[in-house]
Design a protein around this motif. Structure first.
Motif, PDB file in Angstrom:
ATOM      1  N   GLY A  56       0.831  -1.221   0.024  1.00 33.27           N
ATOM      2  CA  GLY A  56       0.055   0.067   0.116  1.00 33.27           C
ATOM      3  C   GLY A  56       0.754   1.242   0.137  1.00 33.27           C
ATOM      4  N   LEU A  57       1.928   1.278   0.900  1.00 29.22           N
ATOM      5  CA  LEU A  57       2.769   2.370   0.848  1.00 29.22           C
ATOM      6  C   LEU A  57       3.589   2.638  -0.149  1.00 29.22           C
ATOM      7  CD1 LEU A  57       4.120   2.081   4.618  1.00 29.22           C
ATOM      8  CD2 LEU A  57       2.856   4.018   3.754  1.00 29.22           C
ATOM      9  N   VAL A  58       4.113   1.732  -0.959  1.00 29.07           N
ATOM     10  CA  VAL A  58       4.781   1.667  -2.064  1.00 29.07           C
ATOM     11  C   VAL A  58       3.996   2.336  -3.404  1.00 29.07           C
ATOM     12  CG1 VAL A  58       5.965   0.258  -4.027  1.00 29.07           C
ATOM     13  CG2 VAL A  58       6.357   0.161  -1.675  1.00 29.07           C
ATOM     14  N   ARG A  59       2.768   1.819  -3.494  1.00 27.03           N
ATOM     15  CA  ARG A  59       1.841   2.089  -4.438  1.00 27.03           C
ATOM     16  C   ARG A  59       1.143   3.609  -4.207  1.00 27.03           C
ATOM     17  NH1 ARG A  59      -2.730  -0.752  -5.506  1.00 27.03           N
ATOM     18  NH2 ARG A  59      -2.875  -2.049  -3.651  1.00 27.03           N
ATOM     19  N   GLU A  60       0.946   4.018  -2.845  1.00 27.76           N
ATOM     20  CA  GLU A  60       0.592   5.307  -2.615  1.00 27.76           C
ATOM     21  C   GLU A  60       1.678   6.145  -2.887  1.00 27.76           C
ATOM     22  OE1 GLU A  60      -2.533   5.865  -0.971  1.00 27.76           O
ATOM     23  OE2 GLU A  60      -2.187   7.822  -1.377  1.00 27.76           O
ATOM     24  N   ALA A  61       2.886   5.795  -2.878  1.00 32.17           N
ATOM     25  CA  ALA A  61       4.136   6.644  -3.092  1.00 32.17           C
ATOM     26  C   ALA A  61       4.158   6.954  -4.962  1.00 32.17           C
ATOM     27  CB  ALA A  61       5.475   6.140  -2.826  1.00 32.17           C
ATOM     28  N   GLY A  62       3.387   6.078  -5.504  1.00 35.90           N
ATOM     29  CA  GLY A  62       3.276   6.240  -6.889  1.00 35.90           C
ATOM     30  C   GLY A  62       4.270   5.201  -7.606  1.00 35.90           C
ATOM     31  N   LEU A  63       4.809   4.307  -6.782  1.00 39.88           N
ATOM     32  CA  LEU A  63       5.791   3.481  -7.617  1.00 39.88           C
ATOM     33  C   LEU A  63       5.101   2.213  -7.656  1.00 39.88           C
ATOM     34  CD1 LEU A  63       8.713   3.646  -4.999  1.00 39.88           C
ATOM     35  CD2 LEU A  63       8.884   4.419  -7.327  1.00 39.88           C
ATOM     36  N   ASN A  64       4.629   1.996  -8.868  1.00 44.17           N
ATOM     37  CA  ASN A  64       3.761   0.786  -9.329  1.00 44.17           C
ATOM     38  C   ASN A  64       4.682  -0.389  -9.808  1.00 44.17           C
ATOM     39  OD1 ASN A  64       1.147   1.897  -8.742  1.00 44.17           O
ATOM     40  ND2 ASN A  64       1.172   3.030 -10.569  1.00 44.17           N
ATOM     41  N   TRP A  65       5.249  -1.020  -8.515  1.00 46.79           N
ATOM     42  CA  TRP A  65       5.991  -2.103  -8.991  1.00 46.79           C
ATOM     43  C   TRP A  65       5.619  -3.365  -9.627  1.00 46.79           C
ATOM     44  CZ3 TRP A  65       5.543  -6.971  -6.362  1.00 46.79           C
ATOM     45  CH2 TRP A  65       4.746  -7.008  -5.346  1.00 46.79           C
ATOM     46  N   THR A  66       4.177  -3.359  -9.588  1.00 47.91           N
ATOM     47  CA  THR A  66       3.358  -4.712 -10.442  1.00 47.91           C
ATOM     48  C   THR A  66       1.869  -4.215 -10.619  1.00 47.91           C
ATOM     49  OG1 THR A  66       2.856  -6.855 -10.776  1.00 47.91           O
ATOM     50  CG2 THR A  66       3.048  -6.040  -8.344  1.00 47.91           C
ATOM     51  N   SER A  67       1.173  -4.707 -11.310  1.00 45.69           N
ATOM     52  CA  SER A  67      -0.271  -4.322 -11.480  1.00 45.69           C
ATOM     53  C   SER A  67      -0.881  -4.696 -10.214  1.00 45.69           C
ATOM     54  CB  SER A  67      -0.709  -4.991 -12.608  1.00 45.69           C
ATOM     55  OG  SER A  67      -0.875  -6.489 -12.461  1.00 45.69           O
ATOM     56  N   PRO A  68      -2.046  -3.965  -9.740  1.00 46.82           N
ATOM     57  CA  PRO A  68      -2.763  -4.352  -8.431  1.00 46.82           C
ATOM     58  C   PRO A  68      -3.042  -5.675  -8.334  1.00 46.82           C
ATOM     59  CG  PRO A  68      -3.542  -2.444  -9.663  1.00 46.82           C
ATOM     60  CD  PRO A  68      -2.710  -2.801 -10.425  1.00 46.82           C
ATOM     61  N   GLN A  69      -3.509  -6.340  -9.561  1.00 45.21           N
ATOM     62  CA  GLN A  69      -3.993  -7.869  -9.327  1.00 45.21           C
ATOM     63  C   GLN A  69      -2.913  -8.571  -9.105  1.00 45.21           C
ATOM     64  OE1 GLN A  69      -4.573  -5.501 -11.869  1.00 45.21           O
ATOM     65  NE2 GLN A  69      -5.671  -6.234 -13.472  1.00 45.21           N
ATOM     66  N   HIS A  70      -1.874  -8.524  -9.686  1.00 47.46           N
ATOM     67  CA  HIS A  70      -0.481  -9.290  -9.607  1.00 47.46           C
ATOM     68  C   HIS A  70      -0.014  -9.197  -8.105  1.00 47.46           C
ATOM     69  CE1 HIS A  70       0.630 -10.030 -14.013  1.00 47.46           C
ATOM     70  NE2 HIS A  70       0.298 -11.146 -13.368  1.00 47.46           N
ATOM     71  N   SER A  71      -0.035  -7.839  -7.689  1.00 52.40           N
ATOM     72  CA  SER A  71       0.476  -7.702  -6.208  1.00 52.40           C
ATOM     73  C   SER A  71      -0.494  -8.447  -5.061  1.00 52.40           C
ATOM     74  CB  SER A  71       0.404  -6.311  -5.782  1.00 52.40           C
ATOM     75  OG  SER A  71      -1.003  -5.738  -5.688  1.00 52.40           O
ATOM     76  N   ALA A  72      -1.825  -8.448  -5.514  1.00 50.26           N
ATOM     77  CA  ALA A  72      -2.769  -9.422  -4.528  1.00 50.26           C
ATOM     78  C   ALA A  72      -2.254 -10.713  -4.646  1.00 50.26           C
ATOM     79  CB  ALA A  72      -4.187  -8.913  -4.967  1.00 50.26           C
ATOM     80  N   PHE A  73      -2.282 -11.123  -5.743  1.00 54.76           N
ATOM     81  CA  PHE A  73      -1.949 -12.767  -5.811  1.00 54.76           C
ATOM     82  C   PHE A  73      -0.623 -12.972  -5.649  1.00 54.76           C
ATOM     83  CE2 PHE A  73      -5.193 -12.223  -9.501  1.00 54.76           C
ATOM     84  CZ  PHE A  73      -6.406 -12.641  -8.524  1.00 54.76           C
TER      85      PHE A  73
END
Lengths: 152, 145
Positions: free
Chosen positions: A38-55
């Motif tokens: 959550g912190l990384v994505r909030e900071a704008g660093l989309n390291w992977t797609s949201p679906q991939h991160s959940a799985f």
């Protein structure tokens, strides 16, 4: 508590205690992973797609639990579970790795795309499962050797 | 987790409930992943993470408090700390609300501005549950005496 959750007959007393203790430790690790994601994505660093991160978190959490259980010799007695982790998952992992290798040779496999993990996320999930089944196999063989040694 | 802080019974229940909470967490993350795949984003990343942590934690705390396995030997004051934290978060939420900075939905996504509300509800709920449990325990002890 229901009998199915306790898995009566699957674990002895020590194993049940260890399984629940491992569950608590894995829960904390999963919470940390969710928070970090959550912190990384909030900071704008989309390291992977949201679906991939959940799985990835689900498979990673499950594999971490499985690895810790195997390391602590918490191996359920159910033949279905044994078959799954001893035969089915290793075959699946080897098949998936062969598929990825062929895909890479033909130039279709993309580890990252647009700065995000793409095929790399799927590869990581497969590796998590592979590590879990490998540890299970090693620990199961060790348990068998100990059992045979005890009988002799 | 300290072995001295909790007795055997408490440790047993805490770990058992944590195991169930782990399964619930994994299920929620999976459901979230499926929803995001099928219907797209529904919340800002931090709200999503907050809810994915708060919901299983509520499950864990509710069961642990009900089974008398949450408060250790030195934790009798914890309910009051939680109540104070809850009040602080509620205060923050009310100030933000008065200043017009609270928007539940922004650009079709659940907004991070509801974080104080979620945390306030969370802490107040645990505090009230803990105090009720403690009251029940005290009454039982008085009756036994």
């Amino acid at each position: 508590m229901s009998k199915s959750f306790l898995c009566e007959g699957q674990y002895d007393e020590r194993q049940l205690r260890e399984r629940d203790r491992t569950g608590m430790q894995t829960l904390i690790a999963v919470f940390l992973a969710v928070l970090a994601d959550g912190l990384v994505r909030e900071a704008g660093l989309n390291w992977t797609s949201p679906q991939h991160s959940a799985f990835l978190i689900v498979v990673g959490g499950q594999s971490l639990f499985g690895c810790l259980c195997a390391l602590r010799q918490v191996l359920p007695k159910h033949p279905g579970y044994h078959r799954l982790f001893y035969c089915v998952i290793p075959v699946f992992v080897l098949g998936a790795l062969a598929f990825f290798a062929c895909d890479a040779i033909w130039g279709n496999f993309t580890l990252t795309e647009g700065g995000q993990l793409d095929g790399g996320a799927t590869l990581l999930m497969v590796l998590f499962l592979g590590a879990q089944s490998l540890l299970y196999r090693i620990q199961w063989k060790r348990a068998q050797v100990e059992e045979e040694g005890g009988e002799q | 987790m300290s072995g001295r802080e909790y007795d055997e019974y408490q440790l047993h229940w805490r770990q058992k409930i944590a195991m169930q909470s782990l399964l619930l967490t994994l299920f929620l993350i999976l459901a979230d992943g499926i929803v995001r795949t099928g219907w797209g984003e529904w919340a800002e990343p931090m709200v999503e993470a907050l809810l994915l942590i708060v919901l299983p934690t509520l499950y864990f705390l509710t069961l642990a408090i009900c089974k008398n396995a949450y408060f250790g030997r030195s934790g009798s004051w914890l309910s009051w700390v939680y109540l104070a934290l809850g009040a602080l978060f509620w205060g923050e939420f009310l100030f933000s609300w008065a200043a017009g900075r609270v928007a539940f939905v922004e650009d079709g996504l659940l907004s991070i501005s509801i974080q104080p509300l979620v945390m306030g509800l969370f802490f107040c709920y645990i505090a009230v549950l803990g105090l009720i449990r403690r009251g029940i325990e005290r009454r039982r002890e008085q009756r036994e005496e």
